[in-house]
Motif scaffolding. Sequence first.
Motif, PDB file in Angstrom:
ATOM      1  N   LEU A  64       0.838  -1.215   0.000  1.00  0.00           N
ATOM      2  CA  LEU A  64       0.000   0.000   0.000  1.00  0.00           C
ATOM      3  C   LEU A  64       0.857   1.244   0.000  1.00  0.00           C
ATOM      4  O   LEU A  64       0.569   2.210  -0.709  1.00  0.00           O
ATOM      5  CB  LEU A  64      -0.928  -0.024   1.209  1.00  0.00           C
ATOM      6  N   GLN A  66       3.840   1.569  -1.200  1.00  0.00           N
ATOM      7  CA  GLN A  66       4.469   1.702  -2.520  1.00  0.00           C
ATOM      8  C   GLN A  66       3.460   1.889  -3.639  1.00  0.00           C
ATOM      9  O   GLN A  66       3.834   2.030  -4.789  1.00  0.00           O
ATOM     10  CB  GLN A  66       5.300   0.448  -2.814  1.00  0.00           C
ATOM     11  N   ALA A  67       2.138   1.909  -3.281  1.00  0.00           N
ATOM     12  CA  ALA A  67       1.071   2.074  -4.276  1.00  0.00           C
ATOM     13  C   ALA A  67       1.161   1.020  -5.360  1.00  0.00           C
ATOM     14  O   ALA A  67       0.874   1.253  -6.523  1.00  0.00           O
ATOM     15  CB  ALA A  67       1.111   3.475  -4.895  1.00  0.00           C
ATOM     16  N   ASN A  68       1.564  -0.219  -4.968  1.00  0.00           N
ATOM     17  CA  ASN A  68       1.680  -1.332  -5.901  1.00  0.00           C
ATOM     18  C   ASN A  68       0.326  -2.030  -5.974  1.00  0.00           C
ATOM     19  O   ASN A  68       0.055  -2.972  -5.238  1.00  0.00           O
ATOM     20  CB  ASN A  68       2.782  -2.289  -5.432  1.00  0.00           C
ATOM     21  N   HIS A  69      -0.554  -1.553  -6.870  1.00  0.00           N
ATOM     22  CA  HIS A  69      -1.912  -2.072  -6.924  1.00  0.00           C
ATOM     23  C   HIS A  69      -1.943  -3.524  -7.354  1.00  0.00           C
ATOM     24  O   HIS A  69      -2.800  -4.295  -6.897  1.00  0.00           O
ATOM     25  CB  HIS A  69      -2.734  -1.216  -7.887  1.00  0.00           C
ATOM     26  N   ASP A  92      -7.003   3.665  -0.151  1.00  0.00           N
ATOM     27  CA  ASP A  92      -5.738   4.305   0.175  1.00  0.00           C
ATOM     28  C   ASP A  92      -6.013   5.541   1.041  1.00  0.00           C
ATOM     29  O   ASP A  92      -7.154   5.819   1.433  1.00  0.00           O
ATOM     30  CB  ASP A  92      -4.953   4.656  -1.102  1.00  0.00           C
ATOM     31  N   GLU A  93      -4.951   6.289   1.382  1.00  0.00           N
ATOM     32  CA  GLU A  93      -5.117   7.385   2.321  1.00  0.00           C
ATOM     33  C   GLU A  93      -5.931   8.544   1.743  1.00  0.00           C
ATOM     34  O   GLU A  93      -6.389   9.410   2.482  1.00  0.00           O
ATOM     35  CB  GLU A  93      -3.749   7.878   2.760  1.00  0.00           C
ATOM     36  N   THR A  94      -6.185   8.524   0.407  1.00  0.00           N
ATOM     37  CA  THR A  94      -7.056   9.535  -0.191  1.00  0.00           C
ATOM     38  C   THR A  94      -8.516   9.117  -0.169  1.00  0.00           C
ATOM     39  O   THR A  94      -9.383   9.907  -0.513  1.00  0.00           O
ATOM     40  CB  THR A  94      -6.632   9.800  -1.632  1.00  0.00           C
ATOM     41  N   ALA A  98      -7.962   1.159  -3.751  1.00  0.00           N
ATOM     42  CA  ALA A  98      -6.663   0.758  -4.316  1.00  0.00           C
ATOM     43  C   ALA A  98      -6.721  -0.642  -4.899  1.00  0.00           C
ATOM     44  O   ALA A  98      -6.052  -0.937  -5.889  1.00  0.00           O
ATOM     45  CB  ALA A  98      -5.576   0.839  -3.243  1.00  0.00           C
ATOM     46  N   TYR A 140      -2.280   4.929   6.465  1.00  0.00           N
ATOM     47  CA  TYR A 140      -2.059   4.848   5.030  1.00  0.00           C
ATOM     48  C   TYR A 140      -3.309   4.414   4.270  1.00  0.00           C
ATOM     49  O   TYR A 140      -3.353   4.532   3.051  1.00  0.00           O
ATOM     50  CB  TYR A 140      -0.928   3.849   4.717  1.00  0.00           C
ATOM     51  N   GLY A 141      -4.295   3.940   4.966  1.00  0.00           N
ATOM     52  CA  GLY A 141      -5.523   3.524   4.298  1.00  0.00           C
ATOM     53  C   GLY A 141      -6.316   2.609   5.218  1.00  0.00           C
ATOM     54  O   GLY A 141      -6.011   2.457   6.393  1.00  0.00           O
TER      55      GLY A 141
END
Length: 664
Positions: A64, A66-69, A92-94, A98, A140-141
């Motif tokens: 998460l 690394q935003a590795n979906h 995710d944190e937005t 994700a 982070y989420g």
Amino acid sequence: MTGWPARLPLHIRFTLVGAVVAIVTAALIITAQIQESRQFLIERAQTQLEERASVYNATLLGALIQANHAELHAKLEAMRAHAGIVYLAIHDETGAIAAASGIDPRRGLPAPMTELAEALRDGAPVFHALVPLRVGDHLYGNLRYGADLTYFAEASARMLRNGLLRDLVATVLAVLAFGLAGYWLGRQFRRLGAHGARLAAGDYGARLDMRGDDELGRLAVAYNDLGAAVETRVAALQRISGLYRVLGEVNKTIARARDRDTLFAEICRILADSGLFRMAWIGWLDVADGKVRPIVSGGHDDGYTTRLSIQLDDHETGAGPTASAILGRQHVLCQDIATDPLMAHWREPALTRGYRASAAFPIEQDGQVVGSLNVYAGEPGFFSPDIVDLLLDLTTDIDYALVFMREVAARARAEADLTRLNAELEGRVTERTRQLEAANKELEAFSYSVSHDLRAPLRGIDGFSQILLTRYLDQLDERGQDYLRRVRRASQRMGELIDDLLQLSRISRAELRLTDVDLSALAGEIAEELGRREPARAVEWRIQPGLRARGDAGLLRIVLDNLLGNAWKFTGKLDHAVIEFSLDQDDGEPVFHVRDNGAGFNMAYVHKLFGAFQRLHAADEFEGTGIGLATVQRIIRRHGGYVWAESAAGKGAMFHFTLTEQYA
């Protein structure tokens, strides 16, 4: 007793009283069973949810961050493959989704539940949980997942159904026994009532000492059978309750353990200390030689595991419970070690140590069987279906733990490598910085030497040439005067070259002072200065208003001074010159343009355009040192941008440049 009950025969009255006592007793037992089993189920489900939250947080956090979906989706798919998971989704944190598995997030996610007990009580099929994914105080989420509660509902219903059936049969038997014994038990009524009261109070081990084949004897047998059945059921519930507590402790151990052997030792200790098992041990498969070697044991071992030698391809040891569980990839039960042929090779030492039943459960890692969990009980037939199901859950938790510990170890190694590389990089940066500082000092010394040592003779050449032209003009012919004027122009040009080189050097070393710069205003000021120098020229300026950028104001002025000055210079032979400064968007990136309709240049030589001392026009045609565009390129690069040009001979030129700093 008065009224109509007193007119009934004694055996009927006794039957009625017995029925009431049996029903009340059954109701009390059923109520206790329902409450206890439900509490056990809720505690176990709560523990599993809490431990799953810890494991999920550690498993998913790295991907998460690394935003590795793709990795997140793969992990969710792997998690959903395990029993009890209906769906998973990660915000995710937005707040954006994700990754998801088992559910279409576009249709919305069910609202999270806060109380598991309430969900089970309401009969909800799925518990919708929310797990914050955080490191320390940084969130982070969130993980949203649905836990299947069907198992717990079915387990509760099964336990209730079995209890009701047994209690119903026992109640019917008790009522019949009371009816038949009513003819004989008038004088024993108080004794029987006292015995029923003991059962109702929970003394399920109480027995009636009444022998014979008559109704009284059969009633005593019925009462004793009822007590035995209840006692057996309570004992079974106590065993299951104890095993639930074992699972809770194991899950807590899994959350804390960081290496395999420590985890296995704690699991064996917990199983043995529970009082349910005589001994427990875990064996690990050595694929190279096909042997299963005990790693740890707990409980009453007394040297049992040290003598074990299990070879998978051996006709004796390879046919035992442990080897059969590993080879068959499923659990193997030996409900009576004294008679089960699977335990023939180990029967005597097992019975000597009080082992009466055993079970072996395979342990898997990455889809491969790597070992087995082996437990021994002190009574035959100990491993009921409920106990087997709970032990299967335990091995599933072990599988999760092995994956989790491997990922933790891999992450630790990666962090260690990253720390080492960062240290090496910092050392290299420090060394390069030291070398750069030394080079800059040498360059400053050289620049000072050039400025001081070359300017003095140039001033002398220019000054003495001026004296000759002033004092001795009448003694020189026209050719001599032309030579001296050429000497003066050459020395002055060399001075300009020195100034431009020093400026180019300073630009590379000067610290950037970033501010919000009004480029349109700068262009306007430069246009006014150029116009004051040559007021007779007719030049049309097209400066787009409101152009701003973030950068070093002094350096950006040099850029515009050079580009607009070149446009002014190369349109000098036109009757009507047009010079433009504007902005366009190229794929969302702001690009500034300086355009003129002057002499232009041949694009075949564009590669020379931004080099020092590179000129595309003769010096007697257009003045200049050939340093200006090299200076422009160096300033633009220091701002993280690019500069390039387009032109055609006699058709004007267009210079483009970008700035990485955010356009305002």
